[in-house]
Design a protein around this motif. Structure first.
Motif, PDB file in Angstrom:
ATOM      1  N   THR A 283       4.821 -36.394  43.531  1.00 11.45           N
ATOM      2  CA  THR A 283       3.744 -37.301  43.165  1.00 11.45           C
ATOM      3  C   THR A 283       2.601 -36.524  42.545  1.00 11.45           C
ATOM      4  OG1 THR A 283       4.313 -38.813  44.962  1.00 11.45           O
ATOM      5  CG2 THR A 283       2.096 -39.002  44.023  1.00 11.45           C
ATOM      6  N   LEU A 284       2.181 -36.947  41.365  1.00 13.64           N
ATOM      7  CA  LEU A 284       1.087 -36.262  40.677  1.00 13.64           C
ATOM      8  C   LEU A 284      -0.267 -36.835  41.066  1.00 13.64           C
ATOM      9  CD1 LEU A 284       2.689 -35.977  37.128  1.00 13.64           C
ATOM     10  CD2 LEU A 284       2.471 -34.180  38.839  1.00 13.64           C
ATOM     11  N   SER A 285      -0.347 -38.145  41.176  1.00 15.12           N
ATOM     12  CA  SER A 285      -1.578 -38.797  41.610  1.00 15.12           C
ATOM     13  C   SER A 285      -1.208 -40.088  42.325  1.00 15.12           C
ATOM     14  CB  SER A 285      -2.480 -39.090  40.399  1.00 15.12           C
ATOM     15  OG  SER A 285      -1.970 -40.169  39.648  1.00 15.12           O
ATOM     16  N   PRO A 286      -2.105 -40.645  43.110  1.00 15.93           N
ATOM     17  CA  PRO A 286      -1.773 -41.863  43.865  1.00 15.93           C
ATOM     18  C   PRO A 286      -1.806 -43.140  43.025  1.00 15.93           C
ATOM     19  CG  PRO A 286      -4.014 -41.155  44.355  1.00 15.93           C
ATOM     20  CD  PRO A 286      -3.431 -40.098  43.469  1.00 15.93           C
ATOM     21  N   ILE A 287      -2.018 -43.029  41.742  1.00 13.70           N
ATOM     22  CA  ILE A 287      -2.151 -44.199  40.872  1.00 13.70           C
ATOM     23  C   ILE A 287      -0.790 -44.867  40.646  1.00 13.70           C
ATOM     24  CG2 ILE A 287      -2.860 -45.000  38.588  1.00 13.70           C
ATOM     25  CD1 ILE A 287      -5.153 -44.050  40.344  1.00 13.70           C
ATOM     26  N   ILE A 288      -0.769 -46.176  40.738  1.00 12.27           N
ATOM     27  CA  ILE A 288       0.406 -46.962  40.349  1.00 12.27           C
ATOM     28  C   ILE A 288       0.077 -47.647  39.026  1.00 12.27           C
ATOM     29  CG2 ILE A 288       1.976 -48.829  40.964  1.00 12.27           C
ATOM     30  CD1 ILE A 288       2.185 -46.422  42.810  1.00 12.27           C
ATOM     31  N   MET A 289       0.825 -47.317  37.991  1.00  7.93           N
ATOM     32  CA  MET A 289       0.539 -47.853  36.660  1.00  7.93           C
ATOM     33  C   MET A 289       1.742 -48.660  36.178  1.00  7.93           C
ATOM     34  SD  MET A 289      -1.803 -47.996  34.295  1.00  7.93           S
ATOM     35  CE  MET A 289      -2.890 -46.650  34.745  1.00  7.93           C
ATOM     36  N   ASN A 290       1.513 -49.929  35.869  1.00  7.45           N
ATOM     37  CA  ASN A 290       2.600 -50.824  35.428  1.00  7.45           C
ATOM     38  C   ASN A 290       3.733 -50.847  36.445  1.00  7.45           C
ATOM     39  OD1 ASN A 290       1.237 -51.390  32.993  1.00  7.45           O
ATOM     40  ND2 ASN A 290       2.077 -49.536  32.050  1.00  7.45           N
ATOM     41  N   GLY A 291       3.351 -50.828  37.715  1.00  7.91           N
ATOM     42  CA  GLY A 291       4.327 -50.924  38.789  1.00  7.91           C
ATOM     43  C   GLY A 291       5.078 -49.644  39.082  1.00  7.91           C
ATOM     44  N   ALA A 292       4.785 -48.573  38.350  1.00  5.90           N
ATOM     45  CA  ALA A 292       5.522 -47.315  38.535  1.00  5.90           C
ATOM     46  C   ALA A 292       4.603 -46.248  39.123  1.00  5.90           C
ATOM     47  CB  ALA A 292       6.086 -46.845  37.205  1.00  5.90           C
ATOM     48  N   PRO A 293       5.091 -45.479  40.104  1.00 11.73           N
ATOM     49  CA  PRO A 293       4.296 -44.382  40.660  1.00 11.73           C
ATOM     50  C   PRO A 293       4.144 -43.262  39.636  1.00 11.73           C
ATOM     51  CG  PRO A 293       6.515 -44.338  41.556  1.00 11.73           C
ATOM     52  CD  PRO A 293       6.413 -45.606  40.753  1.00 11.73           C
ATOM     53  N   ASP A 294       3.113 -42.478  39.814  1.00 12.81           N
ATOM     54  CA  ASP A 294       2.807 -41.375  38.895  1.00 12.81           C
ATOM     55  C   ASP A 294       3.535 -40.125  39.384  1.00 12.81           C
ATOM     56  OD1 ASP A 294       1.649 -39.860  36.897  1.00 12.81           O
ATOM     57  OD2 ASP A 294      -0.261 -39.603  37.940  1.00 12.81           O
ATOM     58  N   LEU A 295       4.721 -39.897  38.850  1.00 13.15           N
ATOM     59  CA  LEU A 295       5.582 -38.807  39.325  1.00 13.15           C
ATOM     60  C   LEU A 295       5.853 -37.790  38.230  1.00 13.15           C
ATOM     61  CD1 LEU A 295       8.334 -40.847  41.231  1.00 13.15           C
ATOM     62  CD2 LEU A 295       6.227 -39.873  42.179  1.00 13.15           C
ATOM     63  N   LEU A 296       6.062 -36.555  38.641  1.00 14.89           N
ATOM     64  CA  LEU A 296       6.564 -35.537  37.727  1.00 14.89           C
ATOM     65  C   LEU A 296       7.994 -35.907  37.360  1.00 14.89           C
ATOM     66  CD1 LEU A 296       5.617 -32.679  36.634  1.00 14.89           C
ATOM     67  CD2 LEU A 296       7.024 -31.705  38.456  1.00 14.89           C
ATOM     68  N   PRO A 297       8.405 -35.694  36.110  1.00 15.57           N
ATOM     69  CA  PRO A 297       9.806 -35.974  35.751  1.00 15.57           C
ATOM     70  C   PRO A 297      10.778 -35.218  36.657  1.00 15.57           C
ATOM     71  CG  PRO A 297       8.503 -35.584  33.787  1.00 15.57           C
ATOM     72  CD  PRO A 297       7.611 -35.251  34.953  1.00 15.57           C
TER      73      PRO A 297
END
Length: 673
Positions: A402-416
């Motif tokens: 997890t890169l940040s706790p933000i959920i954007m367009n229903g998707a978590p902010d993850l490193l590939p």
């Protein structure tokens, strides 16, 4: 005062007050500030001083300071540095932009001299309006900045002119002042300026640790003294030390010089300054040290922004972290002073840790990876981090975290789920081992809008300086109890046993890939090497590696060294770059296709970032190689011409070229074909 606070956000300096040219000692007229209308209030002094801050900090569209160890054995960028191929680094006739590119440039020194020779007499006469303590502090800042600028000259050139005043616009005095002084005299001058600064500076000034403080001056003094002590120790007997065989200076400039006396003096000064700042500023806690699992889950808040040790590199404000001695603040809303470091780090940032660096980190039992059962191998990136020194676990990413706790367009902010080996250059994770230092919980996808603070100096370096200086004093064979205590503090914070002998006793220098195993082509003691290892691992991505390698003379044996990254071809990565049933990784040498990674057949299982393409690639076969001349910079030819009694005969110049370099433009070191 608002203007001054705005300058605090411009810590890296920006444009200087004066315009600049490159004649002699930069003798341009002082036309922007004059004694008649400035330097009469403490606000004048504060604004002038902060305008001359020239620290290396985050700026622009790049990974900020976290890329500054690129072109060493610690980190690599997409493009290699020609300085690693002898003959490709050439003497310049002149620099296109001397003020920003020519390290011989004197403008910053001249402007510090102008301030000091104007302000100090006025202060002594009581002619400056303001609080005495503040006036003293700002004078101390300019002594600090002159010393800092001279330290950069010492690192680049060794011997250098010592200029304490502004000079008249006349050829004779300007030429005479261009005479180079032996490097130990330059180093002593730096320490004298820093002693003046330390006597004037306070640790409690408006602006906090965004301004130079007494603690910052103590740390810089420790760094400068250790640089000179170690340089004289390891380069003695060469032309790179005053009086050594082939040294180009004059014997009369060495009257009273004794190299052992100088080494002892600088070691003593390095330790004393380091000890004082250690007493003033505490290390922050690493809350991850209590984790008993194989791998710290670095996307958990308790190990990330709630962990002071991690957060001191990436919080919006670093003011409250005791370990930070100087930092740069940013401000988006009012001043639009921002950077983009975390936006680039989250992709790869055109950098990446080398395999050689990653393998230098110990396991949690304090043993090297070849001497312990705790090491899990490198067949997956997660395995590489298991049971390792917490600094590796905290400051190197693994896929899908997890890169940040933000959920954007229903998707978590993850490193590939794989390193971005095929991204465009400026975003690429070059080696597959991705830098994580400086990544906060703030959400960044693009744009130059980051406001995380940038560390400049921290007290951990003082610990490392003291330990190393103490070991050199003991001929590399032992350290005293105080140094052992400092080392234990750093090791314990990194999740390692306090007892350093666990590491020393299990170290096999023949199995270490670290260049710092050597000084002058000879192995150092296992104790001294592990002190160097500690420094390397504690200062992850902080830009001090090249200076260290040079002062240790650790590069003599670097020949055809191939920089490597992740295990690409015998790991779980090799089949993860698939799209529509096709592997996007194209190995070097693949017929009819443009390759993008090194091949298993030609380069082995480890990714070799400079062996992806062979055509028009000098680094492919050469690897990293070194020559002695590269320990110091060459001086551009223009400086010989303007200081020569006969401009057509450069041997009549008052200055001399550095050892191994010619006085011919566009030529590499002598003897290099």
């Amino acid at each position: 005062m608002k203007k001054i606070f705005q300058y605090l956000f411009l810590l890296t300096g920006g444009s200087l007050i004066f315009s600049s040219c490159n004649d002699f000692l930069d003798r341009e007229p002082l036309d922007s500030v004059t004694p008649d209308n400035f330097f009469f209030t403490e606000n004048d002094l504060a604004a002038y001083a902060v305008k001359h801050y020239n620290f290396t900090t985050h700026s622009g569209f790049n990974a900020g300071i976290w890329k500054n160890d690129n072109a060493t054995d610690n980190q690599a960028a997409t493009d290699y540095d020609n300085k690693w191929i002898p003959g490709q680094w050439k003497v310049k006739e002149a620099f296109d932009n001397p003020a920003s590119n020519d390290p011989w440039h004197f403008a910053a020194i001249r402007e510090a001299n102008y301030f000091l020779e104007t302000v100090v007499p006025r202060f002594e006469k009581g002619e400056i309006e303001g609080t005495e303590a503040n006036i003293k502090h700002y004078i101390g800042e300019m002594y600090f900045l002159r010393a800092k600028n001279y330290l950069s000259k010492l690192e680049a050139f060794g011997d250098f002119p010592i200029i304490k005043t502004t000079l008249p616009d006349e050829a004779e005095p300007l030429t005479a002042a261009s005479k180079r002084e032996p490097r130990y005299k330059v180093a002593r001058f730096i320490l004298e300026d820093l002693d003046r600064a330390i006597g004037l500076l306070t640790n409690n000034i408006s602006g906090g640790k965004n301004r130079i403080t007494k603690n910052a001056a103590l740390l810089l003094k420790s760094r400068a003294a250790l640089l000179e002590a170690s340089w004289l120790t390891y380069h003695r007997g060469t032309a790179l030390v005053p009086g050594g065989p082939g040294w180009p200076g004059k014997a009369e400039d060495l009257e009273g010089f004794n190299i052992d006396t100088e080494i002892a003096f600088f070691l003593k000064e390095a330790k004393a300054a380091a000890k004082e700042v250690i007493g003033n500023a505490a290390l922050v806690q690493n809350t991850a040290k209590d984790c008993m699992d194989e791998t710290v889950k670095t996307d958990d808040d308790k190990y990330k922004m709630s962990n002071p040790y991690f957060a001191q590199f990436s919080a919006n404000s670093l003011e409250g972290y005791s370990e930070i001695l100087l930092w740069r603040s940013y401000n988006l809303l009012e001043y639009k002073v921002v950077h983009s470091a975390p936006a680039y780090i989250r992709f790869g940032g055109n950098t990446g840790f080398t395999r050689q660096f990653v393998e230098s980190f110990l396991c949690r039992d304090g043993k090297p990876i070849y001497a312990t059962s705790q090491y899990k191998g490198d067949e997956s990136l997660l395995d590489v981090r298991k049971n390792r020194d917490l600094r590796l676990q905290l400051f190197m990413m693994t896929p899908s975290e997890t890169l940040s706790p933000i959920i954007m367009n229903g998707a978590p902010d993850l490193l590939p789920d794989v390193p971005q080996l095929l991204e465009i250059n400026e975003k690429r994770c070059v080696t597959g081992y991705q830098v994580r230092k400086g990544l906060s919980d703030n959400w960044y996808r693009d744009g130059n809008t980051a406001i995380e603070g940038c560390p400049v100096y921290r007290v951990a370096e003082a610990y490392l300086n003291y330990i190393e200086a103490d070991c050199i004093e003991h001929n590399g064979t032992s350290i005293g109890s105080e140094a052992a205590g400092y080392w234990g503090d750093l090791r314990e914070r990194a999740g390692l046993p306090r007892d350093y002998t666990v590491t020393v006793d299990n170290t096999d220098l023949a199995r270490e890939l670290d260049w710092a195993v050597y000084s002058g082509g000879k192995q150092v003691s296992p104790l001294l090497y592990n002190i160097r290892r500690e420094r390397r691992c504690e200062l992850v991505a902080e830009g001090l590696r090249m200076m260290d390698l040079k002062r240790w003379r650790a590069l003599d044996k670097v020949q055809h060294f191939v920089i490597e990254g992740v295990n690409l071809w015998e790991s779980d990565l090799k089949d993860k770059y698939m799209k529509d049933g096709k592997n996007l990784l194209v190995q070097e040498g693949t017929e009819g296709q443009t390759s993008n990674v090194s091949s298993y057949a030609n380069s082995g299982k480890y990714l070799c970032p400079y062996r992806a393409v062979k055509t028009n690639n000098l680094m492919y076969d050469a690897g990293y190689s070194w020559c002695e001349a590269h320990y110091l910079n060459p001086i551009a030819i223009t400086h010989f011409r303007i200081t020569a009694s006969n401009p057509n005969d450069l041997s009549t110049s008052i200055i001399y070229q550095n050892p191994g370099w010619p006085t011919v433009a566009n030529e590499g070191p002598l003897g290099i074909k």
